[in-house]
Design a protein around this motif. Structure first.
Motif, PDB file in Angstrom:
ATOM      1  N   HIS A  36       0.821  -1.226   0.000  1.00  0.00           N
ATOM      2  CA  HIS A  36       0.000   0.000   0.000  1.00  0.00           C
ATOM      3  C   HIS A  36       0.857   1.279   0.000  1.00  0.00           C
ATOM      4  O   HIS A  36       1.976   1.260  -0.472  1.00  0.00           O
ATOM      5  N   GLU A  51      -2.437   0.278   7.985  1.00  0.00           N
ATOM      6  CA  GLU A  51      -1.546  -0.791   7.492  1.00  0.00           C
ATOM      7  C   GLU A  51      -0.333  -0.216   6.755  1.00  0.00           C
ATOM      8  O   GLU A  51       0.793  -0.663   6.950  1.00  0.00           O
ATOM      9  N   HIS A 107       2.469  -7.138   4.734  1.00  0.00           N
ATOM     10  CA  HIS A 107       1.115  -6.581   4.890  1.00  0.00           C
ATOM     11  C   HIS A 107       0.614  -6.840   6.306  1.00  0.00           C
ATOM     12  O   HIS A 107       1.224  -7.594   7.068  1.00  0.00           O
ATOM     13  N   CYS A 108      -0.522  -6.189   6.634  1.00  0.00           N
ATOM     14  CA  CYS A 108      -1.243  -6.508   7.861  1.00  0.00           C
ATOM     15  C   CYS A 108      -2.580  -7.104   7.435  1.00  0.00           C
ATOM     16  O   CYS A 108      -3.118  -6.756   6.382  1.00  0.00           O
TER      17      CYS A 108
HETATM   18 ZN   LIG Z   1      -2.355  -5.272   2.574  1.00  0.00          ZN
END
Ligand SMILES: [Zn+2]
Length: 219
Positions: A36, A51, A107-108
């Motif tokens: 992101h 995130e 990522h989260c």
């Molecule tokens: Zn993500």
């Protein structure tokens, strides 16, 4: 005579450069991909954290710890160093251009069920063109990450999963690669853990430990 000294100087310089060069080529190269960025916040935590910020902090912390604690043993590149949106194809183009030894997208996680917890690691879904040597290396990397997060950080382990994410699909023939989800931002306990500096340092340290073991390096 003048030419003799120039040749001596040149040879001395060349000999001086050889150990630097060979040391440089020996450093394993890793691309970390903080997901992101910019307008794309990714998941928003129940405590308000984003995130895009957490994954960038983890990646930057990995660079810092590699420098401070491990004498810069790994040659780490990030797909982004700032809060900017980088397209998925730009991320994978960078991986193809750099030809690293390992690629990890960070990522989260999030889920509707607020009690969902733990670490998940994704590997590219095998297909008819799969390079099974790289595939098994990716799966080993995934297993190592899961056990490190379990043993060192006490995280619940969601297990290895197959997926067809673009970042894995487009880099599957370059090097072993995984997509790591460091906990659920939809879960209060894990979102609070990710918000704290020691939480971020723990994630970065676990990733580094796995990489050092993977390349059989002395920490
Ligand atoms: Zn993500």
């Amino acid at each position: 005579m003048k030419r003799f000294w120039i040749v001596c100087l040149w040879m001395g310089f060349a000999l001086f450069c050889i150990p630097i060069q060979s040391q440089e080529t020996k450093r394993p190269m890793v691309v970390l991909d903080p997901g992101h960025g910019g307008v794309d916040t990714g998941a928003i935590g129940v405590n308000g954290i984003k995130e895009k910020d957490i994954v960038l902090e983890v990646a930057k912390e990995a660079i810092q710890l590699n420098k401070e604690l491990f004498r810069n043993t790994l040659n780490i590149y990030l797909t982004r160093y700032k809060d900017t949106l980088i397209s998925l194809s730009d991320r994978t183009s960078l991986v193809k251009a750099l030809q690293p030894d390992v690629f990890i997208s960070i990522h989260c996680n999030q889920a509707k069920r607020k009690t969902a917890q733990g670490i998940e690691v994704y590997v590219q879904q095998p297909n008819s063109n799969t390079d099974f040597d790289l595939q098994s290396k990716s799966e080993n990397l995934s297993d190592a990450i899961l056990s490190e997060f379990d043993m060192a950080l006490g995280f619940k382990i969601g297990g290895m999963k197959y997926a067809n994410f673009q970042v894995l699909r487009d880099t599957q023939y370059v090097c072993p690669g995984v997509l790591l989800e460091v906990g659920f931002l939809s879960n209060w306990e894990e979102a609070e853990h990710s918000r704290k500096k020691e939480g971020v340092v723990g994630f970065a340290m676990a990733v580094l430990q796995v990489l050092y073991q993977n390349f059989k390096l002395q920490g």
